[in-house]
Design an enzyme around this catalytic site. Structure first.
Site, PDB file in Angstrom:
ATOM      1  CG  LEU A 164      -1.005   9.814  -1.365  1.00  0.00           C
ATOM      2  CD1 LEU A 164      -0.737  11.168  -0.725  1.00  0.00           C
ATOM      3  CD2 LEU A 164      -0.314   9.714  -2.716  1.00  0.00           C
ATOM      4  N   GLY A 197      -2.499   2.799   6.962  1.00  0.00           N
ATOM      5  CA  GLY A 197      -1.968   2.551   8.295  1.00  0.00           C
ATOM      6  C   GLY A 197      -2.957   1.792   9.151  1.00  0.00           C
ATOM      7  CG  ASP A 247      -6.844   3.852   3.774  1.00  0.00           C
ATOM      8  OD1 ASP A 247      -6.038   3.044   4.264  1.00  0.00           O
ATOM      9  OD2 ASP A 247      -7.976   3.531   3.371  1.00  0.00           O
ATOM     10  CE  LYS A 286      -2.695  10.751   9.398  1.00  0.00           C
ATOM     11  NZ  LYS A 286      -2.089   9.420   9.185  1.00  0.00           N
ATOM     12  CG  ASP A 303       3.331   7.908  16.647  1.00  0.00           C
ATOM     13  OD1 ASP A 303       4.339   7.177  16.796  1.00  0.00           O
ATOM     14  OD2 ASP A 303       2.381   7.603  15.903  1.00  0.00           O
TER      15      ASP A 303
END
Length: 517
Positions: free
Chosen positions: A257, A260, A264, A279, A370
């Site tokens: 999807l 980063g 992934d 993740k 974040d």
């Protein structure tokens, strides 16, 4: 929710007279203290002591009632050999409900025994078993659900009152030429003798009797009650009983999807039964031991505006298994065609949802670190949920460094956090102000034309991004409040939630008079 909070929690005036001078004249030690959650372990985090701690909005589970015969509210397909498969309306004898999320039960129809998700069942003949009962959801969430597609005029729900313990509220979808579709709310009051009423001329022995009456005649309500508000099956609380640290082989990664800096995100299936998001972290991103300690805390954070953490694979490469959100990140959603067509009311409502989730984290004294559009996920009906809370503290990559690293989100980070590691709820408030600009600009990178070093230097001297095109002055004022250099002068998330939820509220009363004609 609403105006009461706005008045009580009004932040300081807009002018920060002398603030920059005070900020610059103090030493780093006087201005900031170390990150208060460094070195924290799960033993000092608030533990779930009652169902109230684990409330997820429209959860319908019951515990401690003494009732042992329950009815299924939804269909459920067993995910493991220990689960029970059942259909809506099936009845159970609850054998053991000492664990909050999954209860041991025996089906009265099949005789089979196994575990059922506690938020999929309710006591037989109770108000919790009614399709129109939505439990402890907020007034704003009631409006969101009733205004979603598929609900006709007269669609309704009953929820717990936010202001009066033990009382209820009736929310109805209405329509008129001037306002179009909108929601009206009525207080359901309780008699000393145990009955219920909206208007004193019509009193009832039970909430069920009250609903049956107003489904036959509106009797002073804005519209006849036509149908319970549509709903979708809630997420179970965890994948299954004791499914926390799972075998990597139980996860099938099906479609990437996103990618980063540190790994992934995949669409996957757990145990050939349950769609999940996964993740995957690159080896070396963080210590598996530190991750597992933080994950034990993260799984206790439960709110319907936070992405639910289902399970983990704690050996490298680390897997983080969460609920799947069909539209992906808010940042990507804003940039595609559907996001580009969103109007200001939709954008403000999405911001209000994020503020609601952050207000919960504020109450739990948990810091995100974040907060940005890339870490907000979007589901059906424009539902927004906060993801990746708490992970940033664990990253060990040298490039994740505010002074020189390229991977650190400088443009979203408060100066005291970027310069001195002072991460607090108030640094999250700063980041939320930046997120508001992402919403208004449909995904534009903050501080356009400036690099990270320039941003850090300018922000420390009091620079604010100018008001984005098309942004109302009142919304920009909230952004500026979030960017005050003194963290203590920034608003709370409780205030931000109330402000955004009430942003378009008209001057009409929050509740309709029961005797209106």
């Amino acid at each position: 929710m609403g105006c009461v909070f706005c008045k009580k929690l009004e932040p300081a005036s807009k002018e920060d007279v002398g603030l920059e001078g005070d900020f610059r004249s103090q030493t780093a030690e006087e201005r900031y203290f170390p990150d208060p959650t460094q070195g924290r372990t799960s033993s000092v985090f608030p533990q779930p002591t009652s169902p109230a701690f684990l409330n997820t909005g429209n959860m319908r589970s019951i515990s401690g009632t003494g009732v042992t015969i329950f009815v299924a509210l939804y269909d459920y397909e067993a995910r493991t050999g220990d689960d029970l498969t059942f259909t809506k309306g099936e009845k159970f004898h609850i054998l053991n409900n000492t664990e909050y999320d999954w209860w041991e039960a025996r089906s009265l129809s099949s005789g089979h025994r196994g575990y059922v998700p506690s938020n999929y069942v309710a006591p037989v003949d109770s108000i919790q078993a009614e399709e129109w009962y939505f439990g402890k959801i907020s007034r704003k969430d009631a409006e969101r659900q009733l205004l979603s597609s598929g609900n006709p005029q007269g669609a309704f729900l009953i929820r717990e009152s936010e202001t009066t313990k033990g009382a209820y509220s009736l929310s109805i979808r209405d329509w008129d030429q001037n306002r179009g579709d909108h929601i009206k709310h009525y207080k359901i009051r309780k008699l000393d003798t145990g009955g219920y009423y909206i208007t004193t001329r019509a009193q009832f022995d039970s909430i069920q009797d009250l609903v049956r009456h107003y489904m036959e005649v509106n009797d002073g309500l804005c519209y006849l009650l036509t149908a319970p508000c549509t709903t979708t099956k809630p997420q179970t609380l965890g994948l299954a009983k004791d499914a926390w640290e799972i075998d990597r082989n139980s996860i099938a990664l099906e479609r990437r999807l996103g990618t980063g800096c540190f790994g992934d995100v995949w669409l996957g299936t757990w145990n050939c039964s349950t769609k999940v998001a996964v993740k995957t972290l690159k080896p070396g991103t963080m210590s598996p031991k530190a991750f597992l300690e933080e994950a034990q805390i993260m799984k206790l954070l439960r709110h319907d505006k936070l992405v639910q953490l289902y399970a983990v694979v704690s050996e490298e490469p680390i897997y983080i298994v969460t609920e799947f959100m069909c539209y992906g990140s808010l940042l990507d959603f804003l940039k595609d065609r559907e996001g580009q067509n969103l109007m200001l009311p939709h954008l403000v409502d999405m911001a209000a949802q994020v503020a609601e989730g952050m207000a919960y984290m504020e109450r739990m004294n948990y810091i995100h670190r974040d907060l940005r559009a890339a870490n907000i996920l979007v589901g059906e009906y424009l539902i927004c949920k906060i993801a990746d809370f708490g992970l940033a503290r664990l990253i060990e990559d040298n490039e994740y460094n505010p002074q020189q690293g390229t991977k650190f989100p400088i443009k979203w980070t408060a100066p005291e956090a970027a310069l001195f590691g002072r991460f607090t709820v108030k640094s999250d408030v700063w980041s939320f102000g930046i997120l508001l600009t992402e919403l208004i600009t449909k995904g534009r990178v903050p501080y356009p034309g400036m690099n990270n070093r320039e941003v850090l230097e300018q922000v420390e001297h009091g620079y604010h991004m100018p008001c984005p095109p098309g942004c109302p002055a009142s919304l920009y004022e909230v952004m500026e409040q979030a960017w005050r250099l003194d963290p203590e002068e920034r608003p709370t998330f409780e205030y931000l939630q109330s402000f955004l939820e009430d942003y378009f509220t008209s001057t009409e009363p929050q509740y309709q008079p029961g005797d209106q004609t």
